[in-house]
Design an enzyme around this catalytic site. Sequence first.
Site, short mmCIF file in Angstrom:
data_model
loop_
_atom_site.label_atom_id
_atom_site.label_comp_id
_atom_site.label_asym_id
_atom_site.label_seq_id
_atom_site.Cartn_x
_atom_site.Cartn_y
_atom_site.Cartn_z
N HIS A 345 0.80 -1.24 0.00
CA HIS A 345 0.00 0.00 0.00
C HIS A 345 0.83 1.27 0.00
CE1 HIS A 345 -3.94 -1.93 0.90
NE2 HIS A 345 -3.16 -2.83 1.47
N LYS A 533 -8.64 13.69 4.78
CA LYS A 533 -7.73 12.55 4.74
C LYS A 533 -6.73 12.71 5.88
CE LYS A 533 -6.57 13.80 0.45
NZ LYS A 533 -6.64 12.58 -0.35
N LYS A 539 0.67 14.40 1.16
CA LYS A 539 -0.70 14.66 0.71
C LYS A 539 -0.94 16.16 0.45
CE LYS A 539 -2.59 10.66 3.25
NZ LYS A 539 -3.23 9.80 2.22
C1 26Q Z 1 3.49 1.18 10.52
C2 26Q Z 1 4.40 0.97 11.54
C3 26Q Z 1 4.09 1.26 12.84
C4 26Q Z 1 2.84 1.76 13.14
C5 26Q Z 1 1.92 1.96 12.12
C6 26Q Z 1 2.24 1.67 10.82
C7 26Q Z 1 1.26 1.92 9.73
C8 26Q Z 1 -0.09 1.99 9.98
C9 26Q Z 1 -0.99 2.25 8.97
C10 26Q Z 1 1.69 2.10 8.45
C11 26Q Z 1 0.78 2.36 7.44
C12 26Q Z 1 -0.57 2.44 7.70
C13 26Q Z 1 -1.57 2.75 6.67
C14 26Q Z 1 -1.31 2.96 5.40
C15 26Q Z 1 -2.37 3.35 4.45
O1 26Q Z 1 -3.50 3.61 4.84
N1 26Q Z 1 -2.06 3.41 3.15
C16 26Q Z 1 -3.06 3.80 2.16
O2 26Q Z 1 -3.72 2.65 1.69
C17 26Q Z 1 -4.82 2.98 0.87
C18 26Q Z 1 -5.54 1.71 0.53
O3 26Q Z 1 -4.79 0.96 -0.38
C19 26Q Z 1 -4.37 3.75 -0.35
O4 26Q Z 1 -5.50 4.15 -1.06
C20 26Q Z 1 -3.55 4.96 0.06
O5 26Q Z 1 -3.01 5.59 -1.08
C21 26Q Z 1 -2.43 4.55 1.01
O6 26Q Z 1 -1.74 5.69 1.48
#
Ligand code: 26Q
Length: 800
Positions: A345, A533, A539
């Site tokens: 993602h 968002k 962003k």
């Molecule tokens: C990582 C390490 C430690 C703590 C938290 C995290 C963590 C948590 C959530 C890392 C990433 C996320 C979320 C990422 C996310 O939401 N990405 C989005 O995913 C969407 C669905 O595919 C896309 O539409 C977006 O473009 C993308 O940013």
Amino acid sequence: MFSSKDRFKESFLKRLESMCGKGFEEATKRDQYHTLGNMVREYISSKWIETNELYRSENKKQVYYLSIEFLLGRLLGQNLLNLGIKEVVEEGLKELNISLKDIEECESDPALGNGGLGRLAACFLDSLATLNLPGHGYGIRYKHGLFDQKIVDGYQVELPEQWLRHGNVWEVRKPDEAVEISFWGRIETGGEGSLSFKHVQDQKVLAVPYDMPVVGYRVDTVNTLRLWNAEPASFGPNQDVLSYKRETEAITDFLYPDDTHDEGKILRLKQQYFLVSSSLQSIIKSYKKENANIQELHQYVAIHINDTHPAMAVPELMRILMDQEGLSWEDAWHITTNTVSYTNHTILAEALEKWPIYLFKPLLPRIFMIIEEINERFCAELWDRYPGEWNRIEHMAIIAHGLVKMAHLAIVGSNSINGVAKIHSDILKNREMKSFYEVYPSKFNNKTNGITHRRWLLKANPELTSLINDTIGEDWIRHPEKLIDLKRHVYHPELKERFSQVKRKRKEILAKKIADKNGIQVDIDSIFDVQVKRLHAYKRQLLNVLHIMYLYNRLKEDTNYSIQPRTFIFGAKASPTYYYAKKIIKLIHSLAEKVNNDPRVSQTIKVVFMENYRVSLAEDIFPAADVSQQISTASKEASGTGNMKFMMNGALTVGTLDGANIEIMEEVGEDNIFTFGLTAPEVLKYEENGRYRSMEYYHHDLRIRQVIDQLTNGFFSEDEGEFEAIADSLLVQNDQYFVLRDFASYIDIQEKVGIAYQDRGKWLEQALINVAHSGLFSSDRTIQNYADGIWNIDPVGVKM
Ligand code: 26Q
């Protein structure tokens, strides 16, 4: 009890008395919510049992979607809608003088996710059930979901979220299906001939499942979302009981509020293994009940990992197959790699998960051993393929420089790696994961994201739903691609007029919310220009802010400057440790203060920040939007899904050529979207050659110089240092996300938007064209693509 409104009323009143021990007059809104929730749950339960029995007896392949987040949103309204009993309930309640909407608002908004990734998982569950596909979610039952955001003096303050405070009618605790998870300790190697591994001196944690029903839309399928809760396993004689209890329960206490910037915390690693181990143990147990042969696992089970957070599914499945089922490495590896698939993602390098060995190895000694073995075998293969190319091998290794690289583990251990929009998948193949693509070309593929139109159109926007039904019938609900039938009607004055009325009504509803919450009166005839968002530098909420500052300056300086009035609406949570993001929130508030209190300027533009952006608020915002801001630096937003929700509700996109914006443009045509800014190849080229100099834009564009100076010259009549970090990011740190580079083209496109809005008739046509083309972005299409292209699963016909 839902067969007619009189039946319903009767059951409801009876149930209210027996559940709450109160008469109708005494009962509170929350009592009413609990009563109705329980009735619906009971109604669901027979379908749920039936579905599970069918899955057992048919013994077809099932998919398990492992995700550290499921951002569900409220369930009462969606369940009523999907079950087809919303009208009966709504009318019955009305006769009792109760508004269903009021009852719905008693439900806390389960916020078990940060943003896009978690919400995508929730949309997928809805589509799986609706398509009668045997697919289930596995996640964590966080006691506290994503923090509640309060704004105090323009600053974000985080409060613990408490969704379980009044209980949760949608869950069923299943203590009989609890499993044990081992942490710490060490591994004793033994056995003759074949090796055996024993985990000793480990600390055990009990994982107790809470199951939630996932109701398909007007079908009898009810799938399961299984959320795990951590509890003490058993208390030993010499244990510090209190600290053991505290330590175990801590595992599922909080959702990490971090969207994309890495925080290498041991508790987060514990959460990940906790999710993976409990889910895999439970999957294997239920497989073994129906199937004698573990060698055929991959023919009956697909395990999907939502980003790398559950990537330990690979070594954990290896562990179960070898240590518990007695398979050889080769057999276990064959089964594992044919079972697991992975979605990426993000392309932000800093968001790729890496765990230091010193944290990993002591916490998960057996899992670490297995990863070491996977790594050694993988590196040996690479050595055969690229003899002598040490650098390449080191670069691709799963363990290197004291770190375990979760993305590499996920790629090597799975049969499919997909990105979430065309451009994103291409960037993975040709740049970010190029070396892996060369080794495993057939594993890489694209599955463009989607959203469930049942929540984001039917539930959120019943007014537009009725209008579409009146125009093209109801077929589109089951076959969202048929929304395209609207296209024949977009030039009909009557449709345009009715669409205009729907939009107006929804703008009024939102305007009332804004008046109540923010005390700001907004103009319904102004353009509702929305950016909602997570807050993140890439962003570029800052680009939006700088444009508003520019407009303010122009309106101040030139009293003849006249534009279409606009209301700029923001909603965003910042990660609590993300200093820059929090400063942007403060900046939006300072700007709002300035703009909204200027007697003249505020007649033309207003700025609104809506507190605590979350699913339930989003359901009020998308239907009211005229303009959707999707302005990430090209190449940085993997897909975006808010862009699709806006489009589906008839907002026009102002966007960069990034993520799924590109596919939206391909669908609606270049005339029905407002694109601007650098393209992804241009951004990537700048990043490679290092030739961008933000300072040049500061010196050569007076408009830029003015707004940047205003960040630090006391213009916001506060502490002059307040926004220095923002100004520094743009000038001293050379503007990593090309805000200044895209500034001029953003101003131009926004000006075009203002002019286009004034041609009312044409604008309405364009909005309707967007709605008509949004069917492609239904998650039903996405899920069908996963089912056919990755999981290889078929529908199972549940019929009551
Ligand atoms: C990582 C390490 C430690 C703590 C938290 C995290 C963590 C948590 C959530 C890392 C990433 C996320 C979320 C990422 C996310 O939401 N990405 C989005 O995913 C969407 C669905 O595919 C896309 O539409 C977006 O473009 C993308 O940013």
